[in-house]
Design an enzyme around this catalytic site. Sequence first.
Site, short mmCIF file in Angstrom:
data_model
loop_
_atom_site.label_atom_id
_atom_site.label_comp_id
_atom_site.label_asym_id
_atom_site.label_seq_id
_atom_site.Cartn_x
_atom_site.Cartn_y
_atom_site.Cartn_z
CE1 TYR A 1 -3.06 -3.02 0.29
CE2 TYR A 1 -3.29 -2.63 2.64
CZ TYR A 1 -3.59 -3.37 1.51
OH TYR A 1 -4.44 -4.45 1.61
CG HIS B 1 -0.69 -8.65 0.18
ND1 HIS B 1 -0.26 -7.36 0.04
CD2 HIS B 1 -2.02 -8.63 -0.08
CE1 HIS B 1 -1.29 -6.58 -0.28
NE2 HIS B 1 -2.37 -7.34 -0.35
#
Length: 333
Positions: free
Chosen positions: A61, A145
């Site tokens: 992010y 992830h």
Amino acid sequence: MSHPPHGPRELGPSGVTVPPLGLGCAPLGNLYRAVPEEQARDVVHTALATGAGYFDTAPHYGVGLSEERLGRALRGHDRAGYTLSTKVGRRLRPLAPGERAAGEGFVGTPARARVRDLSRDGIRATLEASLERLGVDAVDIVYLHDVEDHVREVYETGFPALAELRAQHVVRAIGFGMNHSDVLARLVADLDVDVVLCAGRWTLLERTAFDDLLPECERRGTSVVVGGVYNSGLLADPSPGAPYNYAPAPAALVERARQLASVCAQFDVPLKAAALRFPFGHRTVASAVVGAATPEEMAENAALFTHDIPDALWHTLVARGLLDPDLPLPLHH
């Protein structure tokens, strides 16, 4: 009336608890638009103030920006007063001279590049760097992830590395985060994970996870955190061209979302409130993490989460063919 889920839930047998509403921290990494630093801080403080003290972030992010901002915003707050998850699988490195950053939807990010790394050393280094950016000694939960295209490496090195971190009490809970429920189901069946973060596959518009992942989680005692309850925007505002799975929604789905909104309106329930509550019909669901780019959005999500929803609303959605009759509903007991 269907009362909102309240009180912390334990993730698997880990001892880690999460509140039923958490903050997804991708927007703090400037997802699609730049968020000023003070605004990012206010989002985090609003989450804490409204009881949504579970923060989910990742190096991906904003190539570390989300973690850095979250760390600054949490500085001085009692570490026992919130739950923190981050992710591994993408290591960050400084850009080489003349190299341009790959934005991947994030804007105005630091001069870093993402590198796929599911090696044992890579995962340890990735977590160390995350702890440094977050300014904490430990996170509660670590997810692998978006590893749907790297499953072989997950079995060979990625998961063993995470399991070792848990065995050494470096982290308390481990799991996987992605939007492919079929891959998650296979990993949950094969591996000893505490929790999975599944985005977009268990919503008012999608039952995929109900068919593959959730039964496996129930069998294994694995908790589920749901992300993407608004299907990236369509269930927040079902207008033509609304985003669905990060692309413009097909017309038929826009129409179905509008019909959902219309039934909700008959019961004075915002569509977003119903979208937030719906996943909790399944007993494996512990928490929903929702992104917010402004403190107002965070406050709105918290208010929507406590909205009273009559059981008749869910029964009407089933009667109108907008929800399948075999789905578990978040009814008032």
